[in-house]
Design an enzyme around this catalytic site. Structure first.
Site, PDB file in Angstrom:
ATOM      1  N   HIS A   1       5.708 -22.811   8.458  1.00  0.00           N
ATOM      2  CA  HIS A   1       7.162 -22.751   8.230  1.00  0.00           C
ATOM      3  C   HIS A   1       7.928 -23.803   9.044  1.00  0.00           C
ATOM      4  O   HIS A   1       9.061 -24.126   8.726  1.00  0.00           O
ATOM      5  CB  HIS A   1       7.718 -21.343   8.452  1.00  0.00           C
ATOM      6  CG  HIS A   1       7.955 -20.985   9.881  1.00  0.00           C
ATOM      7  ND1 HIS A   1       6.971 -20.523  10.700  1.00  0.00           N
ATOM      8  CD2 HIS A   1       9.071 -21.034  10.647  1.00  0.00           C
ATOM      9  CE1 HIS A   1       7.471 -20.298  11.894  1.00  0.00           C
ATOM     10  NE2 HIS A   1       8.752 -20.597  11.910  1.00  0.00           N
TER      11      HIS A   1
ATOM     12  N   LYS B   1       0.298 -18.466   7.302  1.00  0.00           N
ATOM     13  CA  LYS B   1      -0.618 -18.740   8.390  1.00  0.00           C
ATOM     14  C   LYS B   1      -0.883 -17.443   9.168  1.00  0.00           C
ATOM     15  O   LYS B   1      -0.102 -16.510   9.001  1.00  0.00           O
ATOM     16  CB  LYS B   1      -0.048 -19.821   9.317  1.00  0.00           C
ATOM     17  CG  LYS B   1       1.269 -19.418   9.998  1.00  0.00           C
ATOM     18  CD  LYS B   1       1.537 -20.217  11.214  1.00  0.00           C
ATOM     19  CE  LYS B   1       1.030 -19.552  12.450  1.00  0.00           C
ATOM     20  NZ  LYS B   1       1.912 -18.513  13.007  1.00  0.00           N
TER      21      LYS B   1
ATOM     22  N   LYS C   1       4.841 -18.229  25.192  1.00  0.00           N
ATOM     23  CA  LYS C   1       5.793 -17.120  25.052  1.00  0.00           C
ATOM     24  C   LYS C   1       6.285 -16.734  26.440  1.00  0.00           C
ATOM     25  O   LYS C   1       5.638 -17.008  27.440  1.00  0.00           O
ATOM     26  CB  LYS C   1       5.106 -15.923  24.405  1.00  0.00           C
ATOM     27  CG  LYS C   1       4.680 -16.179  22.968  1.00  0.00           C
ATOM     28  CD  LYS C   1       5.067 -15.025  22.076  1.00  0.00           C
ATOM     29  CE  LYS C   1       4.620 -15.244  20.640  1.00  0.00           C
ATOM     30  NZ  LYS C   1       5.702 -15.575  19.733  1.00  0.00           N
TER      31      LYS C   1
ATOM     32  N   GLU D   1       9.121 -20.318  23.819  1.00  0.00           N
ATOM     33  CA  GLU D   1       9.830 -19.123  23.329  1.00  0.00           C
ATOM     34  C   GLU D   1      10.164 -18.223  24.501  1.00  0.00           C
ATOM     35  O   GLU D   1       9.400 -18.148  25.470  1.00  0.00           O
ATOM     36  CB  GLU D   1       8.943 -18.366  22.348  1.00  0.00           C
ATOM     37  CG  GLU D   1       8.628 -19.145  21.100  1.00  0.00           C
ATOM     38  CD  GLU D   1       7.904 -18.268  20.082  1.00  0.00           C
ATOM     39  OE1 GLU D   1       8.589 -17.650  19.259  1.00  0.00           O
ATOM     40  OE2 GLU D   1       6.679 -18.196  20.137  1.00  0.00           O
TER      41      GLU D   1
ATOM     42  N   ARG E   1       0.811  -1.202   0.000  1.00  0.00           N
ATOM     43  CA  ARG E   1       0.000   0.000   0.000  1.00  0.00           C
ATOM     44  C   ARG E   1       0.852   1.262   0.000  1.00  0.00           C
ATOM     45  O   ARG E   1       0.434   2.310  -0.466  1.00  0.00           O
ATOM     46  CB  ARG E   1      -0.859  -0.008   1.262  1.00  0.00           C
ATOM     47  CG  ARG E   1      -2.306   0.211   0.949  1.00  0.00           C
ATOM     48  CD  ARG E   1      -3.132   0.040   2.162  1.00  0.00           C
ATOM     49  NE  ARG E   1      -3.311  -1.406   2.397  1.00  0.00           N
ATOM     50  CZ  ARG E   1      -4.254  -1.882   3.188  1.00  0.00           C
ATOM     51  NH1 ARG E   1      -5.045  -1.086   3.835  1.00  0.00           N
ATOM     52  NH2 ARG E   1      -4.386  -3.182   3.358  1.00  0.00           N
TER      53      ARG E   1
ATOM     54  N   HIS F   1       1.869 -25.247  14.060  1.00  0.00           N
ATOM     55  CA  HIS F   1       3.217 -25.798  14.251  1.00  0.00           C
ATOM     56  C   HIS F   1       3.193 -27.028  15.173  1.00  0.00           C
ATOM     57  O   HIS F   1       3.788 -28.061  14.879  1.00  0.00           O
ATOM     58  CB  HIS F   1       4.165 -24.763  14.871  1.00  0.00           C
ATOM     59  CG  HIS F   1       4.253 -23.476  14.098  1.00  0.00           C
ATOM     60  ND1 HIS F   1       4.128 -23.426  12.736  1.00  0.00           N
ATOM     61  CD2 HIS F   1       4.487 -22.196  14.497  1.00  0.00           C
ATOM     62  CE1 HIS F   1       4.272 -22.157  12.335  1.00  0.00           C
ATOM     63  NE2 HIS F   1       4.480 -21.403  13.390  1.00  0.00           N
TER      64      HIS F   1
ATOM     65  N   LYS G   1      11.759 -26.552   8.412  1.00  0.00           N
ATOM     66  CA  LYS G   1      12.959 -26.663   9.256  1.00  0.00           C
ATOM     67  C   LYS G   1      13.636 -28.003   9.006  1.00  0.00           C
ATOM     68  O   LYS G   1      12.969 -29.032   8.949  1.00  0.00           O
ATOM     69  CB  LYS G   1      12.582 -26.547  10.740  1.00  0.00           C
ATOM     70  CG  LYS G   1      12.127 -25.144  11.135  1.00  0.00           C
ATOM     71  CD  LYS G   1      11.809 -25.093  12.618  1.00  0.00           C
ATOM     72  CE  LYS G   1      11.142 -23.776  12.989  1.00  0.00           C
ATOM     73  NZ  LYS G   1      12.054 -22.659  13.149  1.00  0.00           N
TER      74      LYS G   1
ATOM     75  N   ASP H   1      -1.876 -19.217  17.063  1.00  0.00           N
ATOM     76  CA  ASP H   1      -0.574 -18.818  16.498  1.00  0.00           C
ATOM     77  C   ASP H   1       0.376 -20.011  16.372  1.00  0.00           C
ATOM     78  O   ASP H   1       1.127 -20.111  15.405  1.00  0.00           O
ATOM     79  CB  ASP H   1       0.052 -17.745  17.405  1.00  0.00           C
ATOM     80  CG  ASP H   1       1.316 -17.143  16.803  1.00  0.00           C
ATOM     81  OD1 ASP H   1       1.360 -16.973  15.569  1.00  0.00           O
ATOM     82  OD2 ASP H   1       2.263 -16.853  17.560  1.00  0.00           O
TER      83      ASP H   1
HETATM   84  C1  BG6 Z   1       5.390 -17.843  14.007  1.00  0.00           C
HETATM   85  C2  BG6 Z   1       4.568 -17.199  15.080  1.00  0.00           C
HETATM   86  O1  BG6 Z   1       4.583 -18.638  13.173  1.00  0.00           O
HETATM   87  O2  BG6 Z   1       6.389 -18.665  14.592  1.00  0.00           O
HETATM   88  C3  BG6 Z   1       5.443 -16.433  16.051  1.00  0.00           C
HETATM   89  O3  BG6 Z   1       3.626 -16.334  14.491  1.00  0.00           O
HETATM   90  C4  BG6 Z   1       6.565 -17.288  16.577  1.00  0.00           C
HETATM   91  O4  BG6 Z   1       4.670 -15.930  17.141  1.00  0.00           O
HETATM   92  C5  BG6 Z   1       7.289 -17.958  15.419  1.00  0.00           C
HETATM   93  O5  BG6 Z   1       7.446 -16.473  17.328  1.00  0.00           O
HETATM   94  C6  BG6 Z   1       8.300 -18.953  15.915  1.00  0.00           C
HETATM   95  O6  BG6 Z   1       9.042 -19.408  14.831  1.00  0.00           O
HETATM   96  P1  BG6 Z   1      10.520 -19.946  15.030  1.00  0.00           P
HETATM   97  O7  BG6 Z   1      10.917 -20.409  13.666  1.00  0.00           O
HETATM   98  O8  BG6 Z   1      11.321 -18.798  15.551  1.00  0.00           O
HETATM   99  O9  BG6 Z   1      10.403 -21.043  16.022  1.00  0.00           O
END
Ligand code: BG6
Length: 530
Positions: A208, A178, A370, A246, A65, A270, A212, A265
């Site tokens: 993602h 996502k 987190k 995390e 944008r 994941h 890995k 999230d």
């Molecule tokens: C993302 C989340 O999909 O994955 C984030 O939205 C998270 O909140 C992240 O921090 C963690 O990814 P990674 O690869 O750092 O474990």
């Protein structure tokens, strides 16, 4: 170059040199001004260029944008790559070549003019950059924009059907970031809207974690070795613990997090994927459908929970103030864009069951959060105890070793460390050297860093390359994403119907609320401290 020597010396490291390239194409990134583009996508593309994995005909068209020229977009991307690439410093000559393929189109997702400008730009790019009319649309935007972009692409004729594509020798594909929907109903609606423009074979839903290296290695570890498969199931496994912890908080993403919480999230995607890869049966091949069929079977075998089950088996928490690595950390409710009385969960622990022949009765304890004590993602398979008769005397003789460590027989554990310190560790019992038979838990460790070198590709490199090649194994299929939501919907619905939840507060830097410990204590078990 300084790094070439160890690579040459260690033959195992040769595997890291890319030997695959994508098809010639233009990648169109919606959300080109966003964080994901800066932190992940552009550095991944640059690293693919470094590894000579990008095709000869390649270009990136950023769509956003904000008002930018091609030059200012390139300068911004150079800065982003310098900051976030795993290879530093940026290679000037390589960048100069790479940036010639970058251009920018300004426009909003719901404005038809955006797609007219994009079409004109793609025509230019296809003729100037040899991208052969192949287009990879990457939606690095909030889910609310998925629908308008899909509609815009369809209405402007930028998406062709696979049949027409094949005849013309071209393709168009679309990649979705996502979170894919908010619950089952919204994920279904989204899938329906996507299906009106794209064939499923053109759709790449990103999780993602699947990109890995260590996650991909789960299938290799399980199915390319004889050792693990015979003991992988209820006969030998007492419990499985999956942790996605995390240290970071929501990091300026308060608005997003207020919508998702950790459940949407991390857990729904994941964490569920890690559970599927741990529990699934061997697929008949590594083709996209064979692997995804097996994951869907796991999801469909998961024991659904009613409201009572949810209150017994699921624990939520939210971080309060605390210390993370000795630094004071604010509470979630004090984060920018978070409501002061927010009840959004930043921690979830669950006790799940996969009700099939292999796993019946084996609890899968999963947790994600987190602001926990340490950043660690781990899958721990804990085996049954062995009969203690033989070593009873040794146990009575000394429960504590001279160095204060515990003695005795503890269950074997296979811990797959997804990140950081990527590797696999097998804990087993050994005799302490000495005149007496004292038993100690010891570890046999495999570390990626030591075996293969540590500069492994980022998840997004693998996933972008796979999307450019049309390989969908590491992406989530429609029925898979819906099965993930179907399971999580039980939890979300139970929470919604029990009125506004008040998640227990845990101190930032701790291992989560004590209620999560109680969840396992009721079963006579404890969380590992990974
Ligand atoms: C993302 C989340 O999909 O994955 C984030 O939205 C998270 O909140 C992240 O921090 C963690 O990814 P990674 O690869 O750092 O474990």
């Amino acid at each position: 170059m300084a790094t070439s020597e160890p690579i040459a010396l260690n033959p195992l490291r040769r595997g890291l040199v890319e030997d695959r390239t994508g098809d010639a194409c233009a990648a169109v990134i919606f959300g080109a001004s966003g964080d994901l583009t800066r932190r992940k996508l552009m550095p991944a593309l640059y690293n693919l260029a470094w590894g000579r994995a990008l095709p000869g005909g390649f270009a990136v068209v950023g769509v956003g944008r904000r008002d930018k020229t091609d030059e200012s977009f390139r300068a911004e991307m150079r800065e982003a790559v310098s900051a976030f690439s795993r290879r530093k410093p940026i290679d000037g000559a390589l960048w100069a070549d790479f940036e010639r393929g970058l251009s920018y189109v300004r426009g909003a997702a719901n404005d038809p003019a955006t797609y007219e400008s994009l079409r004109a730009q793609l025509e230019r790019v296809d003729s100037e950059r040899g991208t052969r009319n192949n287009h990879l649309f990457y939606l690095a935007v909030p889910p609310s924009e998925f629908g308008p972009i899909v509609d815009g692409l369809r209405a402007s004729g930028l998406v062709s059907t696979p049949g027409r594509d094949r005849a013309a020798g071209t393709w168009s594909r679309v990649v979705f970031e996502k979170p894919f929907g908010h619950d089952l109903a919204s994920a279904r609606a989204l899938n329906d809207s996507i299906a009106s423009a794209f064939d499923e074979s053109q759709v790449f839903r990103i999780d993602h974690y699947l990109g890995k290296e260590t996650v991909q290695n789960l299938l290799v570890m399980r199915f390319a070795n004889l050792l693990f498969e015979p003991v992988w199931g209820r006969e030998h496994v007492d419990q499985v613990q999956i942790t996605v912890a995390e240290e970071i908080g929501v990091e300026g993403r308060g608005r997003f997090y207020e919508q998702t919480g950790v459940t949407r999230d991390i857990v729904e995607n994941h964490l569920m994927q890690l559970l599927c890869l741990t529990a699934m049966e061997p697929p008949i091949s590594l083709s996209a459908d064979a692997v995804r069929d097996e994951k869907v079977k796991v999801l469909r075998s998961m024991r659904p929970m009613d409201r009572d089950d949810v209150s017994h088996n699921v624990v939520r928490g939210q971080y309060g103030r605390g210390l993370v690595r000795g630094e004071p950390a604010a509470a979630y409710r004090e984060e920018p864009d978070v409501a002061p009385g927010s009840n959004v969960e930043t921690y979830v622990a669950m006790r799940c069951f996969v009700d099939n022949w292999r796993w019946s009765g084996v609890p899968f304890y999963v947790r994600a959060g987190k602001r926990l004590a340490r950043r660690v993602t781990e899958i721990a398979v804990v085996f049954h105890e062995v009969p203690q008769t033989l070593f009873r005397a040794a146990r009575a003789a000394g429960a504590v070793a001279d160095d204060g460590g515990p003695r005795g027989i503890t269950p074997n554990v296979l811990a797959v460390r997804i990140q950081p310190d990527e590797g696999i560790s097998l804990r087993f019992i050994s005799k302490e050297p000495g005149q007496q038979t004292f038993l100690r838990d010891v570890a046999m460790d495999f570390r990626y860093g030591t075996a293969f070198g540590s500069n492994t590709p980022e998840a997004y490199e693998r996933l972008l390359l796979d999307a450019m090649r049309g390989e969908a194994t590491l992406f989530t299929r429609r029925d898979e994403v819906e099965a993930q939501w179907e399971y999580m919907d039980h939890v979300l619905e139970a929470w919604a119907s029990s009125g506004p939840p008040v998640p227990p507060i845990y101190a930032a830097g701790s291992w989560g609320p004590s209620e999560a410990d109680d969840l396992l204590a009721r079963d006579g078990r404890r969380w590992r401290k990974p």
